[in-house]
Design a protein around this motif. Structure first.
Motif, PDB file in Angstrom:
ATOM      1  N   LEU A 220       0.827  -1.200   0.000  1.00 50.22           N
ATOM      2  CA  LEU A 220       0.000   0.000   0.000  1.00 50.22           C
ATOM      3  C   LEU A 220       0.866   1.256   0.000  1.00 50.22           C
ATOM      4  CD1 LEU A 220      -2.712   1.466   0.235  1.00 50.22           C
ATOM      5  CD2 LEU A 220      -2.586   1.133   2.724  1.00 50.22           C
ATOM      6  N   ALA A 223       2.200   1.759  -3.381  1.00 56.92           N
ATOM      7  CA  ALA A 223       1.153   2.269  -4.259  1.00 56.92           C
ATOM      8  C   ALA A 223       0.963   3.773  -4.082  1.00 56.92           C
ATOM      9  CB  ALA A 223      -0.158   1.523  -3.981  1.00 56.92           C
ATOM     10  N   ALA A 226       3.642   5.469  -5.863  1.00 60.94           N
ATOM     11  CA  ALA A 226       3.535   5.311  -7.315  1.00 60.94           C
ATOM     12  C   ALA A 226       2.531   6.267  -7.931  1.00 60.94           C
ATOM     13  CB  ALA A 226       3.159   3.871  -7.654  1.00 60.94           C
ATOM     14  N   PHE A 343       0.668  -4.194  -6.508  1.00 61.45           N
ATOM     15  CA  PHE A 343       0.291  -2.920  -5.889  1.00 61.45           C
ATOM     16  C   PHE A 343       0.775  -1.748  -6.749  1.00 61.45           C
ATOM     17  CE2 PHE A 343      -0.176  -5.703  -2.262  1.00 61.45           C
ATOM     18  CZ  PHE A 343      -1.203  -5.143  -1.532  1.00 61.45           C
ATOM     19  N   PHE A 344       2.011  -1.861  -7.253  1.00 66.51           N
ATOM     20  CA  PHE A 344       2.530  -0.794  -8.117  1.00 66.51           C
ATOM     21  C   PHE A 344       1.719  -0.706  -9.403  1.00 66.51           C
ATOM     22  CE2 PHE A 344       5.045   0.382 -11.802  1.00 66.51           C
ATOM     23  CZ  PHE A 344       5.481   1.643 -11.446  1.00 66.51           C
ATOM     24  N   ASP A 345       1.449  -1.842 -10.032  1.00 71.99           N
ATOM     25  CA  ASP A 345       0.723  -1.837 -11.298  1.00 71.99           C
ATOM     26  C   ASP A 345      -0.644  -1.185 -11.155  1.00 71.99           C
ATOM     27  OD1 ASP A 345       2.783  -3.134 -12.644  1.00 71.99           O
ATOM     28  OD2 ASP A 345       2.000  -5.121 -12.160  1.00 71.99           O
ATOM     29  N   ALA A 347      -1.679   0.911  -8.791  1.00 69.03           N
ATOM     30  CA  ALA A 347      -1.573   2.334  -8.458  1.00 69.03           C
ATOM     31  C   ALA A 347      -1.150   3.167  -9.656  1.00 69.03           C
ATOM     32  CB  ALA A 347      -0.579   2.527  -7.312  1.00 69.03           C
TER      33      ALA A 347
END
Length: 394
Positions: A220, A223, A226, A343-345, A347
């Protein structure tokens, strides 16, 4: 320093292999939209969908790539990603065949985008797991940092090279280079000793609900960081144009400079048990940079904010990946990294969408205010989250 890490850990071949695939990926970024406009007279909506398909494919394949890295080893997973990336360049070149109808040509390019998305997930997850195995879990953060350095350097140089090749040698030549680069990376990868699988696949492996308990706080926070990356990469140039300022591309380059500088200087400091204070500091730096863009009276102030944004964003991934890897058994490292990357993708994709919607309602400065609030929320999480647990059982 990078010499110390690569000389003793053997990370240089991994970095070069990943960079070869990311170079090919970056070359398509400026070239494909121009191809769709000139050859098919496509509108911006269709072009956006075609370009975004890659990110969707990457997101959907992250968990599978993680399981493959656990069961087949990082080297074989990276190799599969490079093969997919070369296949993407092949698909782009096949789309030039005059015997194909325009609709079929577009469908072949879409297939190439899907292959590129699959290749990205396999390259990043496989290369990351392989690097961690070579460097050791005590240096996991540094290993992931140098993998990220190779990714962003390859992507940035690939975009610049693609623009030049498209302008002077044409799209077909660009396709040939996009095939040759990951093919060379695949040959380099095959020449390296295989990395051992994390487990033999004789059991079902970790349940996602078990992994998420170790990952969600750190994911989180990643994210939230990001969202700033999404705002700057998607809207900084548009913001400059809306303000009537020039050199928006240079301001975007300032973000890249800050990102690379932080990786070079800060990587040696990321492997620490308690990452909370350092994450809070760098996310506060990111928030300050985003605030400078939001409130910038002129282009120089916005460019300085972009530099600070890149400086602050750069180390969030390797810092937060450390506790993720240390809190799960080593045999599930690939699955943990794959889930962490999700989570990165999410966000990065949703951050760009929400920023666009907000910009349409509240103006072109508003995405940077939203991203600033997100970065400050990450700082708050680091202030209240418990100290990371010790490493999981091997």
């Amino acid at each position: 320093m990078i010499v110390h890490v690569t000389a003793r850990g053997g990370l240089l071949p991994i970095m070069l292999a990943i960079a070869s695939g990311m170079l090919a990926m970056g070359m398509a970024l400026p070239a494909l939209p121009l191809e769709f406009q000139s050859r098919f007279a496509s509108g911006t909506t269709l072009i956006g969908v075609v370009m975004g398909i890659q990110s969707a494919a990457t997101l959907l394949t992250r968990p599978w790539a993680g399981r493959m890295a656990d069961r087949r080893g990082g080297r074989d997973t990276l190799l599969a990603g490079l093969v997919c990336t070369a296949g993407s360049g092949m698909a782009y070149s096949l789309a030039l065949l005059p015997v194909l109808s325009p609709a079929t040509q577009q469908a072949v390019i879409v297939a190439g985008r899907l292959l590129m998305g699959l290749g990205e997930g396999l390259m990043v997850t496989g290369g990351g797991v392989w690097a961690v195995i070579i460097a050791g879990r005590a240096r996991a953060g540094a290993a992931m940092s140098w993998v990220g350095f190779a990714m962003f350097a390859g992507l940035g140089m690939g975009a610049a090279a693609g623009d030049v090749i498209e302008a002077h040698a044409g799209f077909f030549t660009l396709c040939l280079v996009a095939i040759a680069l990951p093919t060379g990376g695949a040959l380099l990868t095959v020449s390296q000793p295989p990395s051992p699988p994390q487990h033999d696949g004789s059991h079902a492996g970790a349940r996602w609900k078990d992994l998420i308990g170790h990952i969600w706080v750190w994911g989180l926070t990643l994210a939230l960081s990001a969202i700033g990356f999404a705002a700057i990469s998607s809207f900084l140039v548009i913001f400059y144009a809306a303000e009537g300022w020039h050199a928006g591309g240079w301001a975007l380059a300032a973000f890249g400079v800050g990102h690379m500088l932080a990786r070079i200087v800060g990587t040696r400091h990321v492997d620490r048990h308690d990452v909370r204070p350092m994450v809070a500091i760098i996310m506060l730096t990111e928030a300050v940079g985003l605030a400078m863009i939001w409130l910038a009276p002129g282009p120089l102030g916005a460019a300085m904010g972009s530099f600070l944004g890149g400086l602050g964003y750069s180390l969030t991934y390797p810092l937060l990946a450390g506790p993720v890897l240390r809190q799960v058994p080593a045999r599930f490292s690939g699955s943990a990294i794959g889930l962490f990357d999700v989570f990165f993708d999410i966000a990065a994709g949703s951050g760009a969408v929400f920023s666009g919607l907000l910009a349409g309602v509240a103006g072109p400065r508003s995405p940077f205010a939203l991203a600033m609030v997100a970065a400050l929320a990450g700082v708050a999480i680091m202030a209240v989250v418990p100290r990371p647990q010790r490493a999981g059982a091997e």
